[in-house]
Design a protein around this motif. Structure first.
Motif, PDB file in Angstrom:
ATOM      1  N   THR A 100      79.506  27.055  27.418  1.00 38.55           N
ATOM      2  CA  THR A 100      80.474  27.806  27.912  1.00 38.55           C
ATOM      3  C   THR A 100      81.003  28.980  27.399  1.00 38.55           C
ATOM      4  OG1 THR A 100      82.044  26.434  26.458  1.00 38.55           O
ATOM      5  CG2 THR A 100      81.926  25.329  28.606  1.00 38.55           C
ATOM      6  N   ASP A 101      80.175  29.632  26.573  1.00 39.76           N
ATOM      7  CA  ASP A 101      80.353  30.820  25.916  1.00 39.76           C
ATOM      8  C   ASP A 101      80.375  32.033  26.798  1.00 39.76           C
ATOM      9  OD1 ASP A 101      80.382  29.487  23.313  1.00 39.76           O
ATOM     10  OD2 ASP A 101      78.776  30.598  22.552  1.00 39.76           O
ATOM     11  N   TYR A 102      81.228  32.966  26.421  1.00 35.56           N
ATOM     12  CA  TYR A 102      81.254  33.967  27.443  1.00 35.56           C
ATOM     13  C   TYR A 102      80.167  34.760  27.481  1.00 35.56           C
ATOM     14  CZ  TYR A 102      82.865  38.554  28.775  1.00 35.56           C
ATOM     15  OH  TYR A 102      82.801  39.981  29.415  1.00 35.56           O
ATOM     16  N   ARG A 103      79.856  35.484  28.614  1.00 35.71           N
ATOM     17  CA  ARG A 103      78.605  36.455  28.651  1.00 35.71           C
ATOM     18  C   ARG A 103      79.123  37.383  29.727  1.00 35.71           C
ATOM     19  NH1 ARG A 103      77.368  34.329  24.732  1.00 35.71           N
ATOM     20  NH2 ARG A 103      75.241  33.466  24.132  1.00 35.71           N
ATOM     21  N   ARG A 160      79.569  44.944  33.728  1.00 32.19           N
ATOM     22  CA  ARG A 160      79.853  43.878  32.581  1.00 32.19           C
ATOM     23  C   ARG A 160      80.786  42.880  33.140  1.00 32.19           C
ATOM     24  NH1 ARG A 160      76.180  43.568  29.431  1.00 32.19           N
ATOM     25  NH2 ARG A 160      77.369  42.828  27.812  1.00 32.19           N
ATOM     26  N   LEU A 161      80.564  42.024  34.135  1.00 30.02           N
ATOM     27  CA  LEU A 161      81.392  41.104  34.623  1.00 30.02           C
ATOM     28  C   LEU A 161      81.459  39.940  33.872  1.00 30.02           C
ATOM     29  CD1 LEU A 161      80.106  41.529  38.364  1.00 30.02           C
ATOM     30  CD2 LEU A 161      82.363  42.443  37.297  1.00 30.02           C
ATOM     31  N   LEU A 181      75.677  31.599  33.904  1.00 34.72           N
ATOM     32  CA  LEU A 181      74.416  32.680  34.407  1.00 34.72           C
ATOM     33  C   LEU A 181      73.080  31.779  34.783  1.00 34.72           C
ATOM     34  CD1 LEU A 181      75.115  35.252  31.768  1.00 34.72           C
ATOM     35  CD2 LEU A 181      75.172  35.526  34.184  1.00 34.72           C
ATOM     36  N   LEU A 182      72.959  30.696  33.793  1.00 33.72           N
ATOM     37  CA  LEU A 182      71.660  29.788  34.278  1.00 33.72           C
ATOM     38  C   LEU A 182      71.707  29.036  35.443  1.00 33.72           C
ATOM     39  CD1 LEU A 182      71.543  28.413  30.433  1.00 33.72           C
ATOM     40  CD2 LEU A 182      70.036  30.423  31.659  1.00 33.72           C
ATOM     41  N   PHE A 183      72.969  28.712  35.729  1.00 32.13           N
ATOM     42  CA  PHE A 183      72.986  27.949  37.121  1.00 32.13           C
ATOM     43  C   PHE A 183      72.837  28.928  38.249  1.00 32.13           C
ATOM     44  CE2 PHE A 183      75.468  26.760  40.710  1.00 32.13           C
ATOM     45  CZ  PHE A 183      75.025  25.536  41.102  1.00 32.13           C
ATOM     46  N   HIS A 184      73.381  30.129  38.068  1.00 31.35           N
ATOM     47  CA  HIS A 184      73.260  31.282  38.986  1.00 31.35           C
ATOM     48  C   HIS A 184      71.855  31.384  39.243  1.00 31.35           C
ATOM     49  CE1 HIS A 184      74.124  34.069  41.968  1.00 31.35           C
ATOM     50  NE2 HIS A 184      73.410  34.971  41.329  1.00 31.35           N
TER      51      HIS A 184
END
Length: 180
Positions: free
Chosen positions: A127-130, A136-137, A144-147
């Motif tokens: 759940t860390d922000y990326r 830089r959305l 990201l991994l799921f997408h």
């Protein structure tokens, strides 16, 4: 038609992949199998053909590799390299020197790198922000991994339709006349 071979998710957990990332690994490994199956006996001459103006098989294969590379880079909290930007700019551009087998092998390699990254991802950071993209959305590691997994499967579906349409025709001329 019933397939005797079960889908990847039905075969159980992928060794060393954290439990919360199993669906990502399953989807990616399913994509690998389907891309291999779809591209078997696909004619090199049709690699860059765009039926009805839709994306070519070559584009989908380049994009599959590129998206995995880019999204997994962002999940590691890294920025894209110039090489990644160059590859993005080249996606879908006609290049007669590129062979189908090279694109499939590149996708396989990128997918193997992604699975290895999943194995080394600590569930506590999911759940860390990326930040991602040039704007830089905001997202998270798991976002990201799921997408990456769902985007990969979406393009595999598009690849499936494109391959089936192109295999219905014998030559590029047949496709061109059909689109006029």
């Amino acid at each position: 038609m019933y397939k005797s071979k079960s889908e990847v998710w039905q075969r159980g957990p992928i060794e060393k992949v954290p439990a919360l990332l199993q669906p990502v690994a399953h989807a990616l490994l399913q994509a690998k199998e389907e891309v291999r199956e779809l591209t078997t006996d696909f004619p090199q001459t049709l690699l860059w053909t765009k039926p009805a103006g839709c994306a070519s098989v070559g584009f989908h294969l380049q994009h599959l590799s590129g998206v995995l590379d880019r999204l997994f880079t962002y999940a590691r909290n890294e920025t894209l390299s110039q090489k990644q930007f160059d590859e993005l700019a080249a996606e879908g551009k006609l290049n007669e020197k590129i062979r189908l087998i090279d694109l499939v092998e590149r996708f396989d390699k990128q997918l193997d790198i992604a699975i290895e990254q999943l194995k080394n991802t600590d569930e506590r950071i999911l759940t860390d922000y990326r930040a991602f993209g040039r704007a830089r959305l905001a997202s998270t590691v798991i976002g990201l991994l799921f997408h990456a997994a769902e985007h990969t499967m979406r393009h595999v579906g598009q690849l499936l339709v494109t391959v089936k349409v192109l295999k219905c025709y014998k030559t590029d001329d047949d496709i061109s006349s059909e689109n006029e």
